[in-house]
Enzyme design. Structure first.
Site, mmCIF file in Angstrom:
data_model
loop_
_atom_site.group_PDB
_atom_site.id
_atom_site.type_symbol
_atom_site.label_atom_id
_atom_site.label_comp_id
_atom_site.label_asym_id
_atom_site.label_seq_id
_atom_site.Cartn_x
_atom_site.Cartn_y
_atom_site.Cartn_z
ATOM 1 N N LEU A 55 0.862 -1.188 0.000
ATOM 2 C CA LEU A 55 0.000 0.000 0.000
ATOM 3 C C LEU A 55 0.894 1.232 0.000
ATOM 4 C CD1 LEU A 55 -2.646 -0.899 2.777
ATOM 5 C CD2 LEU A 55 -2.902 -1.159 0.296
ATOM 6 N N ASP A 56 0.399 2.323 -0.589
ATOM 7 C CA ASP A 56 1.128 3.583 -0.523
ATOM 8 C C ASP A 56 1.313 3.988 0.941
ATOM 9 O OD1 ASP A 56 0.985 3.636 -3.276
ATOM 10 O OD2 ASP A 56 -0.681 5.076 -3.339
ATOM 11 N N LYS A 57 2.349 4.763 1.194
ATOM 12 C CA LYS A 57 2.647 5.199 2.555
ATOM 13 C C LYS A 57 1.441 5.874 3.211
ATOM 14 C CE LYS A 57 5.947 7.982 5.230
ATOM 15 N NZ LYS A 57 7.139 8.859 5.176
#
Length: 244
Positions: A55-57
């Site tokens: 997942l993106d940060k």
């Protein structure tokens, strides 16, 4: 950030561990290697750990890691062959003209901006199903189902639709949401020097992930909404009801 990993485990068994990742934590180490990552924390706890997806940060929610090579191979193949079911929730700017639809627009890396993706006719096939769950005039609470797993897919597609994810600093204006935007008569309390944001992170959450494990075992993993997203939805609902 202070992070106690045991408090964020959704489930685990001999094959995998599923975490409800908070926003602001990297899934895997970045190139600089300065910030702590979820994978490093899991390696500290379990030893061997294998990345299945990421997942993106700024995105919170369900993320799965395999505990051994056989599980890693089997799960990775499912993600690559689109046999998983991935459902996200997000708050976007404005209200889409259609309450539901499919965005089928190819995505590739931006030709001049490193780390930024864009819709491009010669890019990789990218398909996002969307539905407006609750419109709030200036924002909309939405559900997304991604049929492909491109980098920043939902964020790029929603920018393309003209309704970027709230607080998205790459594909939107990146501005935080303040309660003063919703309350015309809002007054700062005497104990506060400045107003604190109601939301100041990417408003995107991986809500549900379904797949088949080893020996055909079905998994349906759900991550409850974090406190900050619950809070802004509560405020938007109150604001919307007062304007009727």
């Amino acid at each position: 950030m202070t992070f106690k990993i045991d408090e964020h485990i959704i489930m685990e068994d001999a094959d995998l561990v599923a975490i409800n990742k908070p926003s602001g934590l990297l899934t895997i180490p970045d190139r600089e290697g300065k910030d702590i990552s979820l994978k490093q924390l899991l390696k500290n706890k379990y030893g061997d750990i294998y990345t299945v997806h990421r997942l993106d940060k700024g995105t919170s929610g369900v993320v799965v890691f395999a505990k051994h090579e056989a599980a890693h191979k089997q799960l990775s193949q499912q993600f690559e062959s689109r046999e998983t079911n991935k459902v996200y929730n997000g708050l976007v700017m404005g209200v889409p003209a259609e309450v539901s639809g499919v965005i089928n627009e190819p995505i590739s890396e931006h030709p001049s901006k490193k780390g930024v993706m864009t819709v491009y006719k010669k890019g990789k096939e990218s398909i996002t199903e969307y539905e407006v769950l609750q419109p709030f005039r200036i924002f909309s609470w939405m559900q997304f189902r991604i049929l492909t797993g491109r980098t920043h897919q939902i964020r790029v597609h929603m920018k393309h639709l003209g309704h970027p994810i709230v607080c998205d600093d790459l594909y939107g204006d990146g501005k935080p949401v303040f309660i003063s935007q919703l309350k015309s008569n809002y007054k700062l309390s005497q104990s506060m020097d400045e107003e604190r944001p109601l939301l100041n992170r990417l408003a995107l959450h991986s809500a549900q992930l379904s797949f088949t494990g080893l020996l055909g075992k079905p998994y349906v993993l759900e991550a409850p909404l974090p406190k900050d997203l619950r809070a802004i939805l509560q405020q938007l609902t109150k604001w919307s009801e007062r304007r009727r």
